[in-house]
Design an enzyme around this catalytic site. Structure first.
Site, PDB file in Angstrom:
ATOM      1  N   CYS A 165      25.165 -88.126 105.896  1.00 59.91           N
ATOM      2  CA  CYS A 165      25.385 -86.628 105.028  1.00 59.91           C
ATOM      3  C   CYS A 165      23.372 -86.885 104.610  1.00 59.91           C
ATOM      4  O   CYS A 165      23.763 -85.723 104.003  1.00 59.91           O
ATOM      5  CB  CYS A 165      26.097 -86.736 103.818  1.00 59.91           C
ATOM      6  SG  CYS A 165      27.742 -86.832 103.533  1.00 59.91           S
ATOM      7  N   GLU A 316      25.010 -88.936  89.984  1.00 63.73           N
ATOM      8  CA  GLU A 316      23.240 -88.487  90.586  1.00 63.73           C
ATOM      9  C   GLU A 316      22.863 -87.404  88.801  1.00 63.73           C
ATOM     10  O   GLU A 316      21.536 -87.563  88.772  1.00 63.73           O
ATOM     11  CB  GLU A 316      24.008 -87.452  91.278  1.00 63.73           C
ATOM     12  CG  GLU A 316      22.912 -86.043  91.613  1.00 63.73           C
ATOM     13  CD  GLU A 316      22.873 -85.376  92.717  1.00 63.73           C
ATOM     14  OE1 GLU A 316      22.233 -84.891  93.443  1.00 63.73           O
ATOM     15  OE2 GLU A 316      23.698 -85.576  93.360  1.00 63.73           O
ATOM     16  N   LYS A 337      27.119 -76.665  97.265  1.00 65.56           N
ATOM     17  CA  LYS A 337      28.661 -77.288  97.915  1.00 65.56           C
ATOM     18  C   LYS A 337      29.569 -76.707  97.141  1.00 65.56           C
ATOM     19  O   LYS A 337      31.047 -76.794  97.491  1.00 65.56           O
ATOM     20  CB  LYS A 337      28.952 -79.167  97.931  1.00 65.56           C
ATOM     21  CG  LYS A 337      27.666 -79.868  98.400  1.00 65.56           C
ATOM     22  CD  LYS A 337      27.921 -81.188  98.611  1.00 65.56           C
ATOM     23  CE  LYS A 337      27.028 -81.711 100.012  1.00 65.56           C
ATOM     24  NZ  LYS A 337      25.769 -81.857  99.029  1.00 65.56           N
ATOM     25  N   PHE A 403      27.281 -91.778 102.865  1.00 65.78           N
ATOM     26  CA  PHE A 403      27.233 -93.414 103.250  1.00 65.78           C
ATOM     27  C   PHE A 403      26.876 -93.989 103.837  1.00 65.78           C
ATOM     28  O   PHE A 403      25.815 -93.568 104.275  1.00 65.78           O
ATOM     29  CB  PHE A 403      29.139 -92.507 103.877  1.00 65.78           C
ATOM     30  CG  PHE A 403      29.930 -92.591 103.218  1.00 65.78           C
ATOM     31  CD1 PHE A 403      30.047 -91.928 101.739  1.00 65.78           C
ATOM     32  CD2 PHE A 403      30.966 -92.133 103.741  1.00 65.78           C
ATOM     33  CE1 PHE A 403      31.531 -91.438 101.515  1.00 65.78           C
ATOM     34  CE2 PHE A 403      31.907 -92.065 103.547  1.00 65.78           C
ATOM     35  CZ  PHE A 403      32.178 -91.464 101.780  1.00 65.78           C
TER      36      PHE A 403
END
Length: 416
Positions: A165, A316, A337, A403
């Site tokens: 990503c 985060e 998102k 990932f």
């Protein structure tokens, strides 16, 4: 050596919120969700039956039917977004040095639709290998920058970045470095993903990574909410035209913003879970700030990775507070998102475009779908819940994590 300045002169976006940059931006600011029931395949037996799909996309608007059949959807999406970016930048290719213009493109998965279709057809037969001669050229990730370079005759650096990503953010950083080191005048950078298919949805379901809120798709992506339970998969593409400052000035280009710096890091922790203390996220933001010769005081907006997963969001947020200190409570933070879903390898460039437009327009897009506060998050954080906010945005930081523990962050600032 003296590093060159790098500016953004063209934007292209193909997203679940709209098939052009203006449509994407207007819906983003309005807090529109791009989620809905899956139409790409019969998802009735899947745990997750919704996604953030493109709407009304026709590849034949950008290429003829014969050409479209030779391209996997992720390449079709790439070509469409670059078409818009090139037109937006008003590039005259007859005056461009093609040896000093290139393409760096990211994708996390690439031509998975093609792979699924070819293997399905093979398994229907008697074992005799009958494969489409375009099988491999349609599937490989680096074919996207290849097609872009062929269409526009760009003979400079040309390759693909693959970091899950973080892929398209890595593409932007690499393109930025080629220009500022004096190795290119102009670069097309971005990413695309066509991840709404049986294998992606089934695979992410098996990992328990996706939201299963089938009764309310439009509210399923809810970063930082107490009831977040997975991300919503999306699809699309985004493209930037990056230019050396003087090259852009000489041709009279319109400049959106300047790329100030980029950072990369690795969690070195787990194949899918973030570092529990947010160490990778902290390091990548620190590296980006250092590269840009900036401090947290210079940042007004952080477009976070913010996928709406229980572990990722808190990791985060923890990293932001550790690095930014009290400044963390003065900046705006949001996860786009919540509206676009997670575009996987294309997420970084789409969120960089959102950050560029935030800097240009002094508007911070919201984090929609906030219903219940999670006590794990410091209430002093301004997570821009549910409604866009107007403020001066001198510089924005965009985070993407993949990932494998791959992290990439890019900083954009007002052009001066």
């Amino acid at each position: 050596m003296e590093l060159k300045r790098v500016v953004v002169t063209g934007l292209g976006a193909l997203t679940p919120l709209g098939n052009t940059v203006p449509e994407f931006w207007n819906n983003l600011i309005a807090g529109v969700s791009g989620a809905g029931p899956i139409t790409r395949f019969d998802a009735s037996k899947f745990k997750t039956q919704f996604a953030c799909e493109l709407k009304n996309f026709n590849p034949e608007d950008f290429m003829d039917r014969k050409e479209a059949r030779k391209l996997d959807p992720f390449v079709q999406y790439a070509m469409a977004s670059v078409d818009e970016a090139v037109k937006d930048a008003k590039i005259d290719f007859t005056t461009l040095n093609p040896d000093r213009a290139g393409v760096i493109w990211g994708s996390g998965i690439g031509g998975l639709r093609t792979f699924i279709d070819e293997i399905t057809e093979f398994n229907k037969g008697d074992g005799t290998p009958r494969f489409n001669p375009f099988f491999i050229p349609k599937m490989i990730i680096d074919i996207a920058p290849g097609h872009i370079s062929i269409k526009y005759g760009l003979r400079g650096p040309n390759f693909a970045t693959v970091s899950a990503c973080a892929s398209s953010t890595n593409a932007i950083i690499d393109a930025y470095n080629y220009i500022r080191l004096g190795m290119a005048d102009l670069m097309v950078a971005g990413g695309s993903e066509a991840g709404v298919n049986e294998a992606s949805v089934g695979g992410f379901n098996a990992m328990h990574a996706l939201s299963t809120r089938n009764d309310s798709p439009e509210t399923a992506s809810r970063p930082f909410d107490l009831d977040r339970e997975g991300f919503v998969i999306g699809e699309g593409a985004g493209a930037l035209i990056l230019e050396e400052y003087q090259h852009a000035i000489n041709r009279g280009a319109t400049i959106y913003a300047e790329i100030a710096g980029g950072g990369m890091s690795a969690d070195a922790n787990h194949i899918t879970a973030p570092h529990p203390e947010g160490l990778g996220a902290l390091n990548v933001m620190k590296n980006a700030l250092s590269d840009a010769n900036m401090t947290p005081q210079d940042i007004d907006y952080i477009n976070v990775h913010g996928t709406s997963t229980p572990l990722g969001d808190i990791s985060e947020a923890t990293a932001i507070i550790r690095l930014f200190g009290d400044r963390a409570f003065e900046v705006n933070i949001s996860s786009t998102k919540s509206m676009t879903g997670h575009l996987l390898g294309a997420a970084g460039v789409i969120e960089t475009i959102a950050s560029i437009l935030s800097v240009k327009n002094n508007i911070v897009p919201p984090t929609i779908n906030h219903f219940t506060d999670d006590p794990q998050f410091d209430p002093r954080l301004n997570l821009t819940f549910n409604k866009a906010q107007h403020r001066e945005v001198r510089a924005a930081l965009s985070n993407t994590f993949g990932f494998g523990g791959h992290n990439a962050s890019v900083i954009v600032k007002k052009f001066d």
